[in-house]
Design a protein around this motif. Structure first.
Motif, PDB file in Angstrom:
ATOM      1  N   VAL A  91       0.844  -1.201   0.000  1.00  0.00           N
ATOM      2  CA  VAL A  91       0.000   0.000   0.000  1.00  0.00           C
ATOM      3  C   VAL A  91       0.876   1.248   0.000  1.00  0.00           C
ATOM      4  O   VAL A  91       0.653   2.179  -0.781  1.00  0.00           O
ATOM      5  N   THR A  92       1.874   1.276   0.844  1.00  0.00           N
ATOM      6  CA  THR A  92       2.770   2.429   0.932  1.00  0.00           C
ATOM      7  C   THR A  92       3.496   2.656  -0.390  1.00  0.00           C
ATOM      8  O   THR A  92       3.591   3.790  -0.875  1.00  0.00           O
ATOM      9  N   ARG A  95       1.078   4.016  -3.030  1.00  0.00           N
ATOM     10  CA  ARG A  95       0.741   5.415  -2.744  1.00  0.00           C
ATOM     11  C   ARG A  95       1.933   6.328  -3.049  1.00  0.00           C
ATOM     12  O   ARG A  95       1.788   7.355  -3.729  1.00  0.00           O
ATOM     13  N   THR A  96       3.103   5.985  -2.574  1.00  0.00           N
ATOM     14  CA  THR A  96       4.295   6.809  -2.759  1.00  0.00           C
ATOM     15  C   THR A  96       4.677   6.954  -4.222  1.00  0.00           C
ATOM     16  O   THR A  96       5.102   8.025  -4.654  1.00  0.00           O
ATOM     17  N   ALA A  98       2.587   6.274  -6.864  1.00  0.00           N
ATOM     18  CA  ALA A  98       1.403   6.501  -7.699  1.00  0.00           C
ATOM     19  C   ALA A  98       1.243   5.425  -8.767  1.00  0.00           C
ATOM     20  O   ALA A  98       1.106   5.714  -9.952  1.00  0.00           O
TER      21      ALA A  98
END
Length: 151
Positions: A91-92, A95-96, A98
């Motif tokens: 997830v990280t 998100r980081t 994109a």
């Protein structure tokens, strides 16, 4: 609830060689109802090519998708996770960076792909994204060479 990437990843790896044409990659995506393929050689991950890459990095520029290799439009050295990484790491990274999909690599070899839809189904099974991810693929009428037609 699933905790590790291996618990939610798609274990089947769809891959093409770097010199495969974009048409070959697109046909594999259509056949397997997926939005990306890994670009590999001798079991080593070289990049990822997505349906969006084909559209924006080739077709939108008027390039002949039969004459362009996957190597030339793929994202080289993609961000990856391992099968034993915690889901929160995936997830990280998504998100980081994109991104919507991450190759899953073990000992240098691709063993799967984890997508944002996989995570939604595992972590929020009642969410709209999870519902969409579970839905059957769209069916397009065959027109011409098997491409989508106008509905």
């Amino acid at each position: 609830m699933a905790q590790f990437v291996r618990d939610v990843m798609t274990p089947d790896v769809a891959a093409v060689l770097p010199d495969a044409s974009l048409v070959e990659a697109a046909q594999l995506m259509r056949a397997q109802d997926i939005g990306d393929v890994l670009v590999t050689q001798d079991g080593v991950l070289l990049g990822v090519v997505t349906d969006r890459d084909i559209t924006l990095r080739a077709v939108a520029d008027g390039v002949d998708p039969l004459a362009v290799s996957c190597r030339s439009v793929c994202t080289p050295e993609p961000v990856c996770v391992g099968p034993d990484d915690h889901i929160s790491e995936a997830v990280t990274l998504m998100r980081t960076n994109a991104v919507r999909r991450l190759p899953v690599v073990e000992n240098g070899t691709p063993v799967g792909v984890i997508s944002i839809g996989d995570l939604a189904r595992a972590q929020e099974p009642d969410s709209a994204l999870a519902d969409i991810s579970r839905a059957a693929p769209d069916s397009w009428p065959d027109v011409g060479n098997g491409g989508p037609g106008i509905l």
